[in-house]
Design a protein around this motif. Sequence first.
Motif, PDB file in Angstrom:
ATOM      1  N   ARG A 107     -10.775   9.284   3.196  1.00 18.80           N
ATOM      2  CA  ARG A 107     -10.079   8.016   2.902  1.00 18.80           C
ATOM      3  C   ARG A 107      -9.836   7.289   4.211  1.00 18.80           C
ATOM      4  O   ARG A 107      -9.566   7.911   5.241  1.00 18.80           O
ATOM      5  CB  ARG A 107      -8.751   8.280   2.180  1.00 18.80           C
ATOM      6  CG  ARG A 107      -7.901   7.027   1.975  1.00 18.80           C
ATOM      7  CD  ARG A 107      -6.945   7.162   0.825  1.00 18.80           C
ATOM      8  NE  ARG A 107      -7.635   7.064  -0.466  1.00 18.80           N
ATOM      9  CZ  ARG A 107      -7.050   7.231  -1.654  1.00 18.80           C
ATOM     10  NH1 ARG A 107      -5.763   7.515  -1.724  1.00 18.80           N
ATOM     11  NH2 ARG A 107      -7.742   7.111  -2.760  1.00 18.80           N
ATOM     12  N   ASP A 108      -9.908   5.947   4.162  1.00 21.70           N
ATOM     13  CA  ASP A 108      -9.620   5.184   5.376  1.00 21.70           C
ATOM     14  C   ASP A 108      -8.152   4.763   5.360  1.00 21.70           C
ATOM     15  O   ASP A 108      -7.683   4.152   4.413  1.00 21.70           O
ATOM     16  CB  ASP A 108     -10.564   3.988   5.530  1.00 21.70           C
ATOM     17  CG  ASP A 108     -10.619   3.094   4.311  1.00 21.70           C
ATOM     18  OD1 ASP A 108     -10.346   3.589   3.199  1.00 21.70           O
ATOM     19  OD2 ASP A 108     -10.929   1.906   4.459  1.00 21.70           O
ATOM     20  N   PRO A 109      -7.415   5.109   6.400  1.00 26.06           N
ATOM     21  CA  PRO A 109      -5.970   4.841   6.428  1.00 26.06           C
ATOM     22  C   PRO A 109      -5.671   3.395   6.818  1.00 26.06           C
ATOM     23  O   PRO A 109      -5.373   3.101   7.965  1.00 26.06           O
ATOM     24  CB  PRO A 109      -5.442   5.825   7.473  1.00 26.06           C
ATOM     25  CG  PRO A 109      -6.604   6.096   8.375  1.00 26.06           C
ATOM     26  CD  PRO A 109      -7.857   5.862   7.593  1.00 26.06           C
ATOM     27  N   THR A 110      -5.743   2.499   5.832  1.00 23.97           N
ATOM     28  CA  THR A 110      -5.506   1.069   6.088  1.00 23.97           C
ATOM     29  C   THR A 110      -4.019   0.758   5.886  1.00 23.97           C
ATOM     30  O   THR A 110      -3.198   1.299   6.621  1.00 23.97           O
ATOM     31  CB  THR A 110      -6.424   0.215   5.188  1.00 23.97           C
ATOM     32  OG1 THR A 110      -6.173   0.538   3.829  1.00 23.97           O
ATOM     33  CG2 THR A 110      -7.884   0.497   5.491  1.00 23.97           C
ATOM     34  N   ARG A 111      -3.694  -0.095   4.914  1.00 24.23           N
ATOM     35  CA  ARG A 111      -2.275  -0.446   4.678  1.00 24.23           C
ATOM     36  C   ARG A 111      -1.429   0.816   4.556  1.00 24.23           C
ATOM     37  O   ARG A 111      -1.784   1.731   3.833  1.00 24.23           O
ATOM     38  CB  ARG A 111      -2.141  -1.203   3.352  1.00 24.23           C
ATOM     39  CG  ARG A 111      -2.451  -2.652   3.454  1.00 24.23           C
ATOM     40  CD  ARG A 111      -2.198  -3.321   2.113  1.00 24.23           C
ATOM     41  NE  ARG A 111      -3.152  -2.861   1.084  1.00 24.23           N
ATOM     42  CZ  ARG A 111      -3.111  -3.253  -0.189  1.00 24.23           C
ATOM     43  NH1 ARG A 111      -2.164  -4.081  -0.604  1.00 24.23           N
ATOM     44  NH2 ARG A 111      -4.014  -2.835  -1.052  1.00 24.23           N
ATOM     45  N   MET A 135       5.967   8.433   2.599  1.00 30.08           N
ATOM     46  CA  MET A 135       5.055   7.313   2.419  1.00 30.08           C
ATOM     47  C   MET A 135       5.816   6.052   2.823  1.00 30.08           C
ATOM     48  O   MET A 135       7.041   6.005   2.704  1.00 30.08           O
ATOM     49  CB  MET A 135       4.679   7.226   0.943  1.00 30.08           C
ATOM     50  CG  MET A 135       3.558   6.285   0.644  1.00 30.08           C
ATOM     51  SD  MET A 135       3.173   6.292  -1.131  1.00 30.08           S
ATOM     52  CE  MET A 135       2.133   7.722  -1.290  1.00 30.08           C
ATOM     53  N   MET A 136       5.112   5.053   3.306  1.00 30.47           N
ATOM     54  CA  MET A 136       5.792   3.820   3.648  1.00 30.47           C
ATOM     55  C   MET A 136       6.456   3.252   2.403  1.00 30.47           C
ATOM     56  O   MET A 136       5.868   3.234   1.325  1.00 30.47           O
ATOM     57  CB  MET A 136       4.794   2.820   4.199  1.00 30.47           C
ATOM     58  CG  MET A 136       5.445   1.610   4.806  1.00 30.47           C
ATOM     59  SD  MET A 136       4.216   0.636   5.678  1.00 30.47           S
ATOM     60  CE  MET A 136       3.201   0.124   4.292  1.00 30.47           C
ATOM     61  N   GLY A 189       0.812  -1.201   0.000  1.00 31.19           N
ATOM     62  CA  GLY A 189       0.000   0.000   0.000  1.00 31.19           C
ATOM     63  C   GLY A 189       0.851   1.259   0.000  1.00 31.19           C
ATOM     64  O   GLY A 189       0.333   2.355  -0.117  1.00 31.19           O
ATOM     65  N   GLY A 190       2.166   1.088   0.122  1.00 31.11           N
ATOM     66  CA  GLY A 190       3.058   2.241   0.196  1.00 31.11           C
ATOM     67  C   GLY A 190       3.660   2.588  -1.154  1.00 31.11           C
ATOM     68  O   GLY A 190       3.051   2.391  -2.201  1.00 31.11           O
TER      69      GLY A 190
END
Lengths: 336, 336
Positions: free
Chosen positions: B218-222, B326-327, B14-15
Amino acid sequence: MQSKQRILLGHGSGGRLTHDLIRTAILSKFGNPILDKLTDSAVLPYREKLAFTTDSFVVTPWKFPGGDIGKLAVCGTINDLAVQGARPEYLSVGLIIEEGLPYAVFNTIIDSMAQAARKSNVAIATGDIKVVEKGACDTIFINTSGVGRLVTRRDLSAQRIKPGDAIILTGTIAEHGLAVLASRRGLDLDLGITSDCQALDSLLVPLAGKIGGIKFMRDPTRGGLATTLHEIAESAGLGIIVEERKIPITSKVRAACELFGIEALFVANEGKAVLVADKGVSGTIVRNLRRHPFGRHAAVIGTITSGAKNHVILHTSVGTQRLIDMMDAEPLPRIC
Amino acid sequence: MQSKQRILLGHGSGGRLTHDLIRTAILSKFGNPILDKLTDSAVLPYREKLAFTTDSFVVTPWKFPGGDIGKLAVCGTINDLAVQGARPEYLSVGLIIEEGLPYAVFNTIIDSMAQAARKSNVAIATGDIKVVEKGACDTIFINTSGVGRLVTRRDLSAQRIKPGDAIILTGTIAEHGLAVLASRRGLDLDLGITSDCQALDSLLVPLAGKIGGIKFMRDPTRGGLATTLHEIAESAGLGIIVEERKIPITSKVRAACELFGIEALFVANEGKAVLVADKGVSGTIVRNLRRHPFGRHAAVIGTITSGAKNHVILHTSVGTQRLIDMMDAEPLPRIC
């Protein structure tokens, strides 16, 4: 007892075990008037009626004569919309990838998907990528869900089927399953069989919009033609008589089935459809289908009867009759 | 070179790697005006505007404090619709099951899905089951796709974001990732952290329908909060300043992050949303959110700036500033 306690390969076969699992463990929990119909696509009651469908693809190997998992994933979901009488419009793509997949393979699959979507004028609207560690999945799995607009005036439904209706098949059977099987075993022997993997929207959607006498359509994938006919008989609560000699089949497929010791009626197709229609329009339908390259071998193969409820009877080429059951377990796992 | 030739775990994080893969290998092939937006749900231009989304779930273990893969699969897709300002209405369910899965596990997962769907008044409209041989997938993977009706007058879009807009977070961070991690390692040590896995439709949809000043959700998932903030900054082409001390976080999560040596900002959430809204309505939004059990800890955590374009700057609790990237890769694979 074992089969009661664990999920078996056969539960994914599309045959009897799948049906049992859906009825006992799924519908009892998820059931609602839309899902309960168990059509290839659900019909969503928006102002424009929409069809909605999903399919996961786990075929191995990922590539086979006539296609790959990408083409299959796009065509398969397009076909589930098309047999519901819906024009496929939007797809979602969910990828589950095994860590280490070569980029070249990934790109080939994505290219196949893009090409198949373009060919049917379908937009990929949304997607998701997951990567799992090596060994946690086999190469790549693809889910495609699809949304399309219904073109039929009345919903296609097995409940509309009546005794005397004609059963039409759009072409030759068993090519997809055999093509995958041959490539899986790494046979050097070239069977000369290519998967029929193809999108049926251009064949079926115009017809479904034009001919009101079409009552039901389904693509005979997992479990083959026999399983689809069974599903139709059971959903309609009627019987089916099929004439073996009228079922289109190539001599190569016949030979391969003998070689592998499997029955063509139970082998998956990925570019064929079964139509049930008023007898009066069956000639028109067959003529229309034959004008399309994917329907050249279309034929009326049988009829709906009021007797032998929920059963499929095959009139064999040698003049005998036999009951055709739904596929029980899974002779060819992971062909789609 | 390795990373150019093979898919890595990080490509599913997701990053950064996921973003690169989507931009280089996916959008170039699948791209169209709907997909290119890369919103959590696509917006389909029917007579009623519909949202359409898909997500595959591969979380391991399949059960964790606060939920299981079934609940997660239903809530995750509901949330992707809700953050697009759509009322979730129909889900598809695609199951890929490893042969030998105990029925008891299967039934538990199906029950979780049914319960979560019922709670949000969502109908499971269509589905598919595949079973693969032992070792070909890890336990069970679930794809859910969803269709919902937009309730907003204007589409939510990062392009509507302006300097001065407020960034609101609906609650405490990093609980889902830590709950999964703790259960995966089989720690006897009970961290006392429960996944926040929950459906946000009742929290977000009424708000999105009522308050026009909400521009994006937005939902902060991965990839966690940091990755979501980055995506927002890059999509809007603006900068973001976040106040660390305003980010809701529990002391248990703080302690666990120190224990594992990971940063809470990068840990996945499954029941939180980031909202970007006109500064003038931010107070109203926070008050509304706090009235709902899932929004009790809602807070304005930052602001959109015209400087530092495409960057996220953290004002730390100790008074320093630092850039939050960002990851890059994947510290916690398979948390969803």
